[in-house]
Design a protein around this motif. Structure first.
Motif, PDB file in Angstrom:
ATOM      1  N   THR A 127     -21.875 -77.513  50.688  1.00 24.89           N
ATOM      2  CA  THR A 127     -21.587 -76.437  50.483  1.00 24.89           C
ATOM      3  C   THR A 127     -22.851 -75.504  50.656  1.00 24.89           C
ATOM      4  N   LEU A 128     -23.951 -76.214  50.272  1.00 19.63           N
ATOM      5  CA  LEU A 128     -25.396 -75.118  50.217  1.00 19.63           C
ATOM      6  C   LEU A 128     -25.862 -75.207  51.880  1.00 19.63           C
ATOM      7  N   ALA A 129     -25.516 -76.121  52.648  1.00 22.15           N
ATOM      8  CA  ALA A 129     -25.773 -76.041  54.012  1.00 22.15           C
ATOM      9  C   ALA A 129     -24.690 -75.050  54.662  1.00 22.15           C
ATOM     10  N   HIS A 130     -23.479 -75.200  54.192  1.00 22.08           N
ATOM     11  CA  HIS A 130     -22.450 -74.346  54.773  1.00 22.08           C
ATOM     12  C   HIS A 130     -22.720 -72.798  54.700  1.00 22.08           C
ATOM     13  N   ILE A 131     -23.160 -72.433  53.305  1.00 19.81           N
ATOM     14  CA  ILE A 131     -23.522 -71.114  53.054  1.00 19.81           C
ATOM     15  C   ILE A 131     -24.803 -70.520  53.641  1.00 19.81           C
ATOM     16  N   THR A 132     -25.874 -71.343  53.798  1.00 21.24           N
ATOM     17  CA  THR A 132     -26.873 -71.098  54.331  1.00 21.24           C
ATOM     18  C   THR A 132     -26.678 -70.674  55.926  1.00 21.24           C
ATOM     19  N   MET A 133     -25.731 -71.356  56.515  1.00 27.81           N
ATOM     20  CA  MET A 133     -25.468 -71.157  57.784  1.00 27.81           C
ATOM     21  C   MET A 133     -24.368 -70.011  57.927  1.00 27.81           C
ATOM     22  N   LEU A 134     -23.624 -69.856  57.116  1.00 27.34           N
ATOM     23  CA  LEU A 134     -22.901 -68.687  57.021  1.00 27.34           C
ATOM     24  C   LEU A 134     -23.538 -67.402  56.841  1.00 27.34           C
ATOM     25  N   GLU A 135     -24.529 -67.272  56.033  1.00 30.47           N
ATOM     26  CA  GLU A 135     -25.416 -66.094  56.169  1.00 30.47           C
ATOM     27  C   GLU A 135     -26.169 -65.874  57.307  1.00 30.47           C
ATOM     28  N   SER A 136     -26.587 -67.020  57.986  1.00 29.98           N
ATOM     29  CA  SER A 136     -27.370 -66.746  59.534  1.00 29.98           C
ATOM     30  C   SER A 136     -26.254 -66.095  60.407  1.00 29.98           C
ATOM     31  N   ILE A 137     -25.130 -66.204  60.329  1.00 25.22           N
ATOM     32  CA  ILE A 137     -24.158 -65.777  61.368  1.00 25.22           C
ATOM     33  C   ILE A 137     -23.311 -64.479  60.943  1.00 25.22           C
ATOM     34  N   GLY A 138     -23.719 -63.870  59.617  1.00 17.87           N
ATOM     35  CA  GLY A 138     -23.372 -62.808  59.072  1.00 17.87           C
ATOM     36  C   GLY A 138     -22.048 -62.713  58.027  1.00 17.87           C
TER      37      GLY A 138
ATOM     38  N   ASN B 292     -22.760 -72.395  63.485  1.00 11.23           N
ATOM     39  CA  ASN B 292     -24.006 -72.978  64.074  1.00 11.23           C
ATOM     40  C   ASN B 292     -23.878 -74.484  63.557  1.00 11.23           C
ATOM     41  N   ARG B 293     -23.101 -75.353  64.189  1.00 16.01           N
ATOM     42  CA  ARG B 293     -23.077 -76.715  63.762  1.00 16.01           C
ATOM     43  C   ARG B 293     -24.355 -77.584  63.986  1.00 16.01           C
ATOM     44  N   THR B 294     -25.264 -76.916  64.862  1.00 17.83           N
ATOM     45  CA  THR B 294     -26.592 -77.735  64.901  1.00 17.83           C
ATOM     46  C   THR B 294     -27.474 -77.476  63.635  1.00 17.83           C
ATOM     47  N   MET B 295     -27.381 -76.075  63.036  1.00 15.28           N
ATOM     48  CA  MET B 295     -28.003 -75.835  61.952  1.00 15.28           C
ATOM     49  C   MET B 295     -27.772 -76.651  60.698  1.00 15.28           C
ATOM     50  N   THR B 296     -26.391 -77.074  60.271  1.00 17.00           N
ATOM     51  CA  THR B 296     -26.019 -77.579  59.439  1.00 17.00           C
ATOM     52  C   THR B 296     -26.272 -78.928  59.465  1.00 17.00           C
ATOM     53  N   THR B 297     -26.416 -79.625  60.751  1.00 21.46           N
ATOM     54  CA  THR B 297     -26.753 -80.898  61.188  1.00 21.46           C
ATOM     55  C   THR B 297     -28.150 -81.111  60.585  1.00 21.46           C
ATOM     56  N   ARG B 298     -29.021 -80.200  61.001  1.00 22.75           N
ATOM     57  CA  ARG B 298     -30.370 -80.303  60.396  1.00 22.75           C
ATOM     58  C   ARG B 298     -30.545 -80.217  59.011  1.00 22.75           C
ATOM     59  N   LEU B 299     -29.826 -79.351  58.326  1.00 24.98           N
ATOM     60  CA  LEU B 299     -29.870 -78.980  57.009  1.00 24.98           C
ATOM     61  C   LEU B 299     -29.661 -80.335  56.125  1.00 24.98           C
ATOM     62  N   LEU B 300     -28.410 -80.924  56.719  1.00 26.36           N
ATOM     63  CA  LEU B 300     -28.173 -82.145  55.924  1.00 26.36           C
ATOM     64  C   LEU B 300     -28.612 -83.428  56.399  1.00 26.36           C
ATOM     65  N   ASN B 301     -29.574 -83.322  57.210  1.00 30.96           N
ATOM     66  CA  ASN B 301     -30.285 -84.633  57.813  1.00 30.96           C
ATOM     67  C   ASN B 301     -29.698 -85.363  58.492  1.00 30.96           C
ATOM     68  N   PHE B 302     -28.610 -85.078  59.024  1.00 30.79           N
ATOM     69  CA  PHE B 302     -27.657 -85.802  60.050  1.00 30.79           C
ATOM     70  C   PHE B 302     -28.710 -86.187  61.224  1.00 30.79           C
ATOM     71  N   ASP B 303     -28.465 -87.460  61.780  1.00 26.69           N
ATOM     72  CA  ASP B 303     -29.047 -87.921  62.920  1.00 26.69           C
ATOM     73  C   ASP B 303     -28.449 -86.979  64.095  1.00 26.69           C
ATOM     74  N   ASP B 304     -27.189 -86.964  64.119  1.00 29.25           N
ATOM     75  CA  ASP B 304     -26.551 -86.053  65.348  1.00 29.25           C
ATOM     76  C   ASP B 304     -25.329 -85.440  64.584  1.00 29.25           C
ATOM     77  N   LEU B 305     -24.500 -85.004  65.534  1.00 28.94           N
ATOM     78  CA  LEU B 305     -23.154 -84.296  65.140  1.00 28.94           C
ATOM     79  C   LEU B 305     -21.977 -84.924  65.711  1.00 28.94           C
ATOM     80  N   HIS B 306     -20.885 -84.918  65.451  1.00 26.78           N
ATOM     81  CA  HIS B 306     -19.627 -85.103  66.092  1.00 26.78           C
ATOM     82  C   HIS B 306     -19.274 -83.797  67.226  1.00 26.78           C
ATOM     83  N   TYR B 307     -19.580 -83.948  68.343  1.00 21.65           N
ATOM     84  CA  TYR B 307     -19.551 -82.826  69.150  1.00 21.65           C
ATOM     85  C   TYR B 307     -17.949 -82.499  69.287  1.00 21.65           C
ATOM     86  N   ASN B 308     -17.392 -83.371  69.552  1.00 13.94           N
ATOM     87  CA  ASN B 308     -15.857 -83.030  69.861  1.00 13.94           C
ATOM     88  C   ASN B 308     -15.036 -82.931  68.321  1.00 13.94           C
TER      89      ASN B 308
END
Length: 430
Positions: free
Chosen positions: A37-48, A207-223
């Motif tokens: 949730t911390l990663a998600h709200i950080t991303m939500l703020e970045s997109i307004g 911004n799914r790339t942003m949350t991937t970085r914030l949560l230290n995932f190696d990659d994301l599920h693109y589909n």
């Protein structure tokens, strides 16, 4: 509180049935729910979708909840379905409408997925650490007892000379293979599903790339559909890792129970690691390893349980998947407990010396004597027949010499090479 509440009540018995063990099991996910949730709200703020003023307020409250979780003060209250609902409920109670904004662009589906991915990722690291501790102990025992000979068996018949160094080292190297499956499960878990929502994405500019970085995932599920399909797939990978480790540990436990038997008498343990009988005063039973064997046999069924729960489910989320937690969470706890116990008791194992001096093991040396004749120039098949006839006629007298120092022999444990293999197989977990 229900995240899906539409203003009507549901039958109480139905609610109890559908919630199942979630309130209990979800406590293990609480820290990861806050983290996601911390990663998600950080991303939500970045997109307004959250203001610059709202973000620090929400973050502060989430960190307060995280502190309560670490202190053991977090509970999922009656009437609240799961950890996700509890966290959102607390934020709404404390911050009003601001707390209701955290779910924008997110479904409970991808929220659960994120929690589980983070949980399994951490669990694979913990499992790897416990396997490594057992590995280190076995490696140490292998070196310590490399010159202590013992019988080798095939078909439970005495076969050829072996050593305790080889025996301990064999299980150490087998754990290297198991570590590869732990590593694979870690990599499967280490992909970000956040932003896939209910499996069909979101019209918000996430911004799914942003949350991937914030949560230290190696990659994301693109589909986004594939992200939803990973529920069950991740658990199956974890189950294979559990199966592999349990298989190795259970087999080691069986060997220990067998060799501790008085008819073998190869090993023993101090009294404090044995139990007794209520009727036979001489008994000192290896109950620890009998229970480890039993637990590990049960744990090997986890793959089947996960497979049966997920096989032939149509695309999309289904409530059946909730039951995967009931299978994998206790299994991971039990396996880690077995590894910890095995490592502890093996600190105190006693190994018997001079076992092969007994005439019971004379025939262990037949291959050595065949090889000795072959090295002297006798054709191998003739050497084999010569020793074989001596055995049949009862005239065989072993030389009791074991001169193995070359690669692949009982005198070459390669513990340094095995240690390097373990380090390579753990690389992806660091």
């Amino acid at each position: 509180m229900k995240l899906w509440d539409k203003g009507y009540d549901i039958d109480q018995l139905m609610e109890t049935f559908t919630v199942g063990k979630d309130r209990e099991l979800d406590l293990q996910l609480a820290r990861y729910d806050v983290q996601g949730t911390l990663a998600h709200i950080t991303m939500l703020e970045s997109i307004g979708l959250l203001s610059a003023e709202e973000l620090p307020v929400l973050r502060q409250e989430l960190e307060r909840i995280a502190d309560d979780i670490e202190a053991g003060n977090f509970v999922i209250e009656d009437g609240i379905e799961d950890v996700h609902s509890q966290v959102e409920y607390l934020l709404t109670q404390r911050l009003g409408d601001m707390g209701k904004k955290i779910h924008s662009g997110r479904s409970r589906n991808d929220q659960v997925l994120v929690d589980l991915k983070l949980f399994y990722r951490a669990q694979m690291k913990q499992l790897a650490d416990n396997v490594k501790q057992l590995f280190d102990r076995l490696q140490s025992l292998s070196e310590q007892h490399k010159d202590t000979l013992m019988p080798g068996y095939t078909h439970l018949q005495i076969a050829m000379p072996s050593s305790f160094g080889l025996w301990f080292g064999a299980y150490a190297e087998t754990l290297c293979d198991d570590m590869q499956l732990i590593n694979a499960a870690y990599r499967v878990a280490n992909q970000n599903p956040l932003g896939s929502a209910a499996g069909y994405g979101s019209s918000f500019p996430l911004n799914r790339t942003m949350t991937t970085r914030l949560l230290n995932f190696d990659d994301l599920h693109y589909n986004v559909v594939a992200a939803q399909m990973s529920r069950g797939k991740t658990e199956r990978s974890v189950a294979y890792a559990i199966n592999a480790v349990a298989s190795t540990l259970g087999r080691l436990a069986m060997d220990i129970c067998l060799y501790n038997n008085q008819n073998f008498g190869f090993i023993s343990f101090p009294d404090q690691f044995t139990t007794g009988s209520s009727i036979m005063p001489h008994k000192k039973n290896p109950d620890v390893f009998e229970l480890i064997r039993g637990h590990c046999n049960r744990l090997q069924s986890v793959v089947n349980e996960v497979s049966l729960l997920t096989t032939n489910l149509p695309l999309g989320y289904h409530r059946d998947l909730q039951l995967l937690k009931d299978v994998t969470f206790p299994a991971l706890e039990q396996l880690n407990s077995c590894l910890t116990m095995a490592t502890k008791v093996l600190q105190h194992i006693r190994v018997k010396e001079n076992i092969l001096d007994s005439p019971l093991y004379d025939y262990l040396f037949t291959v050595e004597d065949v090889n000795r004749l072959a090295l002297e120039g006798v054709p191998f098949r003739e050497a084999y027949k010569t020793i074989g006839h001596q055995v049949q006629e009862g005239t065989y007298k072993p030389t009791r010499e074991v001169h193995h120092t070359h690669e692949g022999s009982i005198g070459n444990l390669c513990t340094d090479k095995i240690a390097e293999k373990m380090e390579r197989n753990m690389m992806g977990l660091k």
